[in-house]
Design a protein around this motif. Sequence first.
Motif, PDB file in Angstrom:
ATOM      1  N   LYS A   1      -1.647   2.140  -1.884  1.00 63.34           N
ATOM      2  CA  LYS A   1      -1.934   0.816  -2.460  1.00 63.34           C
ATOM      3  C   LYS A   1      -0.738  -0.110  -2.314  1.00 63.34           C
ATOM      4  N   GLU A   2       0.445   0.399  -2.574  1.00 57.08           N
ATOM      5  CA  GLU A   2       1.660  -0.419  -2.449  1.00 57.08           C
ATOM      6  C   GLU A   2       1.875  -0.829  -0.994  1.00 57.08           C
ATOM      7  N   PHE A   3       1.632   0.105  -0.085  1.00 54.75           N
ATOM      8  CA  PHE A   3       1.782  -0.195   1.342  1.00 54.75           C
ATOM      9  C   PHE A   3       0.875  -1.351   1.754  1.00 54.75           C
ATOM     10  N   TYR A   4      -0.405  -1.285   1.379  1.00 49.48           N
ATOM     11  CA  TYR A   4      -1.350  -2.333   1.771  1.00 49.48           C
ATOM     12  C   TYR A   4      -1.074  -3.647   1.043  1.00 49.48           C
TER      13      TYR A   4
ATOM     14  N   LYS B   1       4.369  -4.603   9.146  1.00 53.74           N
ATOM     15  CA  LYS B   1       5.539  -4.521   8.283  1.00 53.74           C
ATOM     16  C   LYS B   1       5.084  -4.340   6.845  1.00 53.74           C
ATOM     17  N   SER B   2       5.791  -3.517   6.113  1.00 52.85           N
ATOM     18  CA  SER B   2       5.521  -3.316   4.700  1.00 52.85           C
ATOM     19  C   SER B   2       6.751  -2.679   4.076  1.00 52.85           C
ATOM     20  N   SER B   3       6.660  -2.386   2.807  1.00 54.57           N
ATOM     21  CA  SER B   3       7.717  -1.634   2.129  1.00 54.57           C
ATOM     22  C   SER B   3       7.076  -0.851   0.993  1.00 54.57           C
ATOM     23  N   VAL B   4       7.596   0.356   0.796  1.00 55.53           N
ATOM     24  CA  VAL B   4       7.086   1.233  -0.249  1.00 55.53           C
ATOM     25  C   VAL B   4       8.276   1.882  -0.943  1.00 55.53           C
ATOM     26  N   LYS B   5       8.325   1.752  -2.258  1.00 57.71           N
ATOM     27  CA  LYS B   5       9.422   2.340  -3.037  1.00 57.71           C
ATOM     28  C   LYS B   5      10.788   1.937  -2.471  1.00 57.71           C
ATOM     29  N   GLU B   6      10.872   0.651  -2.118  1.00 59.10           N
ATOM     30  CA  GLU B   6      12.107   0.044  -1.593  1.00 59.10           C
ATOM     31  C   GLU B   6      12.487   0.577  -0.213  1.00 59.10           C
ATOM     32  N   VAL B   7      11.567   1.214   0.460  1.00 58.94           N
ATOM     33  CA  VAL B   7      11.797   1.679   1.829  1.00 58.94           C
ATOM     34  C   VAL B   7      11.031   0.774   2.791  1.00 58.94           C
TER      35      VAL B   7
ATOM     36  N   VAL C   1       9.958   7.752   2.977  1.00 64.04           N
ATOM     37  CA  VAL C   1       9.477   7.333   1.660  1.00 64.04           C
ATOM     38  C   VAL C   1       9.431   8.552   0.741  1.00 64.04           C
ATOM     39  N   PRO C   2      10.060   8.488  -0.434  1.00 63.55           N
ATOM     40  CA  PRO C   2      10.028   9.645  -1.345  1.00 63.55           C
ATOM     41  C   PRO C   2       8.627   9.862  -1.910  1.00 63.55           C
ATOM     42  N   LEU C   3       8.074  11.019  -1.626  1.00 59.80           N
ATOM     43  CA  LEU C   3       6.759  11.391  -2.134  1.00 59.80           C
ATOM     44  C   LEU C   3       6.997  12.477  -3.170  1.00 59.80           C
ATOM     45  N   VAL C   4       7.048  12.086  -4.417  1.00 65.46           N
ATOM     46  CA  VAL C   4       7.529  12.915  -5.505  1.00 65.46           C
ATOM     47  C   VAL C   4       6.798  14.248  -5.570  1.00 65.46           C
ATOM     48  N   ASP C   5       7.581  15.334  -5.496  1.00 65.23           N
ATOM     49  CA  ASP C   5       7.065  16.695  -5.654  1.00 65.23           C
ATOM     50  C   ASP C   5       5.962  17.064  -4.664  1.00 65.23           C
TER      51      ASP C   5
END
Length: 208
Positions: free
Chosen positions: A34-37, A52-58, A197-201
């Motif tokens: 969702k953040e990416f889009y 171009k996009s950004s996710v979790k400041e990446v 991009v950090p994908l938690v756990d």
Amino acid sequence: MKDNGLNNVMELIKRQKWENLFKRREFVFVDVVKEFYARMTVTQLKKRDVVKSSVKEVAIEFDHDKLASILGVPGKNGICEYIKDVWEESKYTKPLEITSRFANDETLMAARRVKSDEMKSFQRFIRFLVMKNVVPRFRKRDTSSFMDLTYMDHQMSRRLVNLPRVMMRHMSYVISMKDHELLYSDWLTMVFEAFGVPLVDKKGEEPK
């Protein structure tokens, strides 16, 4: 081609050299998608589409060559027309011909959408491949549009498809809609991993 259903579909996937996409079952990180889009834009750089996009400041940025490399599929050659629902003749397809082919009715006088129950079993397998993976729309629909039928015809005619270019054009079109769907969610996991991009756990939802 014999009507052997899934086996023939896998043969077509191998011909397109898309096996890598179907060997792995990626987890879907819905909030990340969702953040990416939400932040995604498509621009042209030297006549090339660039996402171009950004996710979790990446920061995330790719063209079709980069996307092909990440997904492990060909990206240099192949058909990449994006026709939506404009029922016009193209280099490869004629609307009435492909309507008649997939409706299995040579008496039709005009092109139209085709219902799934008009198709043969193998054609329905191809329909599933196209509508869930090539130009996906996840809302349940019983009919196939001209774009669906066109890419179904490309598969059955064994024409090579430039999947990364098609994906980028489809993503660009869909984000212009107010209430768009989260396309290619499982494959985007490979994109997120490639850009760190950090994908938690490593927790996510199983792909549908």
